[in-house]
Design an enzyme around this catalytic site. Sequence first.
Site, short mmCIF file in Angstrom:
data_model
loop_
_atom_site.label_atom_id
_atom_site.label_comp_id
_atom_site.label_asym_id
_atom_site.label_seq_id
_atom_site.Cartn_x
_atom_site.Cartn_y
_atom_site.Cartn_z
N SER A 239 9.10 -6.03 -1.38
CA SER A 239 9.34 -6.28 -2.70
C SER A 239 8.28 -7.25 -3.44
O SER A 239 6.98 -7.19 -3.05
CB SER A 239 10.55 -6.76 -3.05
OG SER A 239 11.09 -6.67 -4.52
N ASP A 466 12.78 4.11 -5.54
CA ASP A 466 12.90 2.82 -5.57
C ASP A 466 13.19 2.15 -7.06
O ASP A 466 12.33 2.59 -7.91
CB ASP A 466 11.71 2.03 -4.90
CG ASP A 466 12.00 0.70 -4.69
OD1 ASP A 466 12.58 -0.11 -5.54
OD2 ASP A 466 11.54 0.04 -3.72
N HIS A 496 16.08 0.28 -2.64
CA HIS A 496 14.70 -0.65 -2.61
C HIS A 496 14.34 -0.81 -1.35
O HIS A 496 15.04 -1.30 -0.42
CB HIS A 496 15.43 -1.97 -3.02
CG HIS A 496 14.31 -3.19 -3.55
ND1 HIS A 496 13.11 -2.62 -4.02
CD2 HIS A 496 14.16 -4.35 -3.35
CE1 HIS A 496 12.41 -3.65 -4.47
NE2 HIS A 496 12.80 -4.79 -3.80
#
Length: 527
Positions: A239, A466, A496
């Site tokens: 991320s 995602d 995610h």
Amino acid sequence: MPISAGHRAALLTATLTATALLLTAGCSDDGGEAAVPEASGPTGLDRLAAQKLEWAPCLPPNAAEGGGPAPTPLPGGTGWECSFLAAPLDYGKPDGDTVDLALIRAKARDQGQRIGSLIFNFGGPGGSGVTGLPGFANDFESLRSRYDLVSFDPRGVGRSKPVECLSDKQLDVYYALDFTPDDAAEEKTLADAQKKYVNGCEKQSGAQLPYVGTENAARDMDLMRRVLGDDKLYYFGISYGTELGGVYAHLFPKNVGRAVFDAVVDPAAGVKEGALGQARGFQLALDNFAKDCVARAEECVLPGSSPAEIEGFITDLLASLDKKPIAGIGDRRLTQTQATNGIAQALYSKEFWPYLEQGLDEADAGNGALLLALSDSMNGRDQNGVYSNIQAANAAINCVDFKDRFTLDQARGSLPEFRAASPVFGDFMGWGLASCSQWPVPGAWDHPDVSASGSAPILVIGNTGDPATPYAGARSMVEALGKGVGVELTYNGQGHGAYSSGSKCVKAATDAYLLNGKVPASGTTCG
């Protein structure tokens, strides 16, 4: 803050806080000052690079890290060790004040075949790596065969001199506010509340606010590499951790060893472009949730025989909460903002979809407890009403990174674009553009420079489903890193990130690269 404090969702916050609340760790406060050689020896960064870390068993995490028990040993009995590393507060003054960064590690199983330390950043910005790594350690156990697994609380986060803004009771009030104002009076209420929040950050943490940005965190990682004794950086960023890794590769291309970027932030996107991408990403995830519900027919308890009808039910529920909150937890009620946060939280992983379905059904019947609990998880609030500093750090890092300062008028003007991107999340993402409007420290860039000519190959993994870091960000990162650096791997999945998704294909390709240096063909796809 609702969903996103500016550009990016709060870490893998969903995954970290929802699945690892009871799997957290902390660093010992004993010996908190990292051992630094006498000033008569080397100076500046060389002096700090020569420091010897004092590793000790980890204590339970403190409140800023999210609380909970100390981490349990890994398979085979390997225990977790914690330490502190001294880094310059200001890299322009390496002999000046320092900040102590909390570290955690688990040693490699085979020290004879050890490659080095594999440093993790799980995202945010604002996520504690000291709590995150033990929570996800089982996913990375194969990598511990040849790496010491290492993570850290970045500056301003957790135990690394955390940014603090408001008290827990003040945060309860703040997070219950209406972040999608409908008239001038509500806009003033929101602006006043955001000003109070910023004033609290400046009052409690003003001296460090200029120094918590991503570039300093990248420099911290290079100092960490040196102190840990590695010639090259071995890195796994997830991320926001992909953005941090990209900035590191730009600053230190020759120091990159083997690096993996998973759940990739688009480095070419500014604040508005990033927020629009997230709006579309969360809407896509909600669409997939609704399609799954319809496919399960009578098993799904939500009303509607088509995805559009189910999403219409959700928008109607949120509209009703805007007018009248419902019972939540104790004397706290579920507001529209918190419900939207809770929905977003559950979309981070397909494993959370049953909780989303249950929470929406119960809220329709007047019980908002589950959606409120999901929202609390997003905001870092535990069951005792104590907040971690994840959202305060998220705001501080985002606002010192990005130059854009949108006013409420500019945010209001952007709403048609955001509503077109997502009927459910558009208003929240649109109004969220103004999150940094009153921040006391200017931002550093329009978007990060991640060009890394001369770097070793970096494996870039994109997930087509995602919600928080849309798939297009992976291709953008590959292009921005430069020819011969970014190697793209696509995972056709939901949630995610990809490595921890359960995909054997993704795991095999990633492990082969990190453990044996085998670079997959760029464009490889995993189902």
